[in-house]
Design a protein around this motif. Structure first.
Motif: not given
Ligand code: FES
Length: 166
Positions: A75-80
Motif C-alpha cells: 500500500g506504500g510508495s517510494l520516489l526515485f
C-alpha cells in the motif's frame, strides 16, 4: 506626338513601367511540374526521416537499484529518479505486495503524480487527472496517454530498474 503619348498614359504606369513583352512567363505546365517535383521531394525527405526514426534504437539505460524489497510496505510508495537525476519516478506496492513503477511526470502537462492508494491510482493534483497504479493507464481528468512504465526486477533483496517502456 510624344507629348500625346505621355499624356495618355496614367502617371502610375510612368512610375512603374512594365514591359510585358520582356517579362518571363511560367506556363501552367511548368508550374504543375514544379509543384509535382517539390511535393515529391518533400514526401521523400519525410519518408526518409520516418524510416530513420523507426529504425534508430534508443540506448537502454543502465540498471539501477531503486530500493530494498522490504523498504516499501504494501500500500506504500517510494520516489526515485531514473534513468537520470532529472527523471522523477514513483514505485508503488499494492496491498497484495505487487510492485509497479512509473514515470512521475503526468502526460497531460507534466505535473508530478502522487500515490493515492485508496483508489489504486496515481493522482495528478494540477487538473485532477488520475492514472491506474497497476498499468499507468489514464482513469480520470484530461490525460489521454498512459504513464511510461519503468521496468523493474527483483534481484535478491533489491528492486532494480532495468528500462523504460514508453
Ligand atoms: S498536468 Fe496532470 S492532469 Fe494536468
Amino acid at each position: 506626338m510624344d507629348d500625346m503619348t505621355d499624356r495618355a498614359e496614367p502617371r502610375w504606369r510612368q512610375d512603374f513601367p512594365v514591359r510585358w513583352d520582356e517579362d518571363h512567363y511560367m506556363t501552367r505546365r511548368e508550374l504543375a511540374r514544379f509543384l509535382t517535383l517539390g511535393s515529391g521531394l518533400l514526401a521523400g525527405v519525410s519518408g526518409l526521416i520516418a524510416v530513420i526514426g523507426l529504425t534508430r534504437k534508443l540506448p537502454t539505460p543502465a540498471p539501477q537499484r531503486i530500493a530494498g524489497v522490504n523498504d516499501v510496505a504494501p500500500g506504500g510508495s517510494l520516489l526515485f529518479r531514473y534513468p537520470t537525476p532529472d527523471d522523477p519516478c514513483i514505485l508503488v506496492r499494492d496491498a497484495s505486495g505487487r510492485f509497479d513503477a512509473f514515470s512521475q511526470v503526468c502526460t497531460h502537462l507534466s505535473c508530478a503524480v502522487v500515490h493515492a492508494p485508496e483508489g489504486g491510482a496515481l493522482a495528478c493534483p494540477c487538473h485532477k487527472g488520475a492514472f491506474s497504479a497497476r498499468d499507468g493507464e489514464p482513469m480520470a481528468g484530461p490525460p489521454t496517454r498512459r504513464l511510461p512504465r519503468i521496468a523493474i526486477e527483483t534481484r535478491g533483496d533489491d528492486l532494480v530498474a532495468t528500462g523504460i517502456e514508453v
